[in-house]
Design an enzyme around this catalytic site. Structure first.
Site, PDB file in Angstrom:
ATOM      1  N   HIS A   7       0.824  -1.204   0.000  1.00 30.94           N
ATOM      2  CA  HIS A   7       0.000   0.000   0.000  1.00 30.94           C
ATOM      3  C   HIS A   7       0.859   1.256   0.000  1.00 30.94           C
ATOM      4  O   HIS A   7       2.040   1.212   0.300  1.00 30.94           O
ATOM      5  CB  HIS A   7      -0.969   0.037   1.198  1.00 30.94           C
ATOM      6  CG  HIS A   7      -0.316   0.119   2.542  1.00 30.94           C
ATOM      7  ND1 HIS A   7      -0.003  -1.001   3.289  1.00 30.94           N
ATOM      8  CD2 HIS A   7       0.081   1.180   3.285  1.00 30.94           C
ATOM      9  CE1 HIS A   7       0.549  -0.626   4.425  1.00 30.94           C
ATOM     10  NE2 HIS A   7       0.626   0.696   4.448  1.00 30.94           N
ATOM     11  N   HIS A  79       4.027   7.139   3.705  1.00 28.56           N
ATOM     12  CA  HIS A  79       4.976   6.041   3.515  1.00 28.56           C
ATOM     13  C   HIS A  79       4.491   5.095   2.429  1.00 28.56           C
ATOM     14  O   HIS A  79       3.338   5.159   2.016  1.00 28.56           O
ATOM     15  CB  HIS A  79       5.223   5.267   4.821  1.00 28.56           C
ATOM     16  CG  HIS A  79       4.049   4.494   5.342  1.00 28.56           C
ATOM     17  ND1 HIS A  79       3.150   5.017   6.247  1.00 28.56           N
ATOM     18  CD2 HIS A  79       3.632   3.227   5.104  1.00 28.56           C
ATOM     19  CE1 HIS A  79       2.238   4.110   6.535  1.00 28.56           C
ATOM     20  NE2 HIS A  79       2.506   3.010   5.841  1.00 28.56           N
ATOM     21  N   GLU A 130       7.769   1.065   4.934  1.00 28.31           N
ATOM     22  CA  GLU A 130       7.252   0.040   5.830  1.00 28.31           C
ATOM     23  C   GLU A 130       7.458  -1.311   5.168  1.00 28.31           C
ATOM     24  O   GLU A 130       7.202  -1.446   3.963  1.00 28.31           O
ATOM     25  CB  GLU A 130       5.758   0.266   6.100  1.00 28.31           C
ATOM     26  CG  GLU A 130       5.145  -0.778   7.005  1.00 28.31           C
ATOM     27  CD  GLU A 130       3.644  -0.573   7.222  1.00 28.31           C
ATOM     28  OE1 GLU A 130       3.118  -1.132   8.187  1.00 28.31           O
ATOM     29  OE2 GLU A 130       2.998   0.158   6.423  1.00 28.31           O
TER      30      GLU A 130
END
Length: 134
Positions: A7, A79, A130
């Site tokens: 994502h 992010h 991430e």
């Protein structure tokens, strides 16, 4: 090491208003909002055919998302999240190469119920990254 893009996260000052843009204006499928107190955020996922967009709203002044919004009040990309097959092996390899893992270096459970780690943006071309266990 990295797998598919899981994502892209966008920090927003108003989760309901941001959700409406994706749902009502763009016609996207949107998950219900959930609270992630361990990360200090309320979250909605926009489900796309090939990935997801994560909308993040701070839960209180101590949320790291609030600090982001203090610098960028309208919000913005916070992010990107990539999947990895083995988060511990990925962490160890990255640390051996000089990358900094944020926090105590141990995976925490993320919004998908899977272990996650964050890498320092200064080591990742200015982008907070991430990693999520696939």
């Amino acid at each position: 090491m990295i797998g598919r893009l899981n994502h892209v996260a966008i920090a927003v000052p108003d989760l309901e208003a941001a959700t409406a843009v994706y749902r009502d204006t763009l016609g996207a499928k949107v998950t219900p909002a959930t609270e992630e107190p361990a990360h200090g955020v309320r979250v909605v996922f926009i489900e796309l055919p090939n990935t997801k967009i994560e909308l993040l709203e701070p839960m209180g002044e101590k949320s790291p998302i609030q600090a982001f919004l203090d610098r960028a009040p309208a919000g913005g990309i916070h992010h990107v999240c990539y999947e990895v097959d083995d988060i511990i092996a990925a962490r160890d390899q990255l640390k051996a190469q000089g990358a900094r893992v944020l926090g105590d270096g141990e995976p925490k459970i993320g919004a998908h119920g899977k272990p996650v780690l964050f890498l320092h943006p200064k080591d990742m071309l200015g982008t907070l990254v991430e990693l999520e266990q696939a």
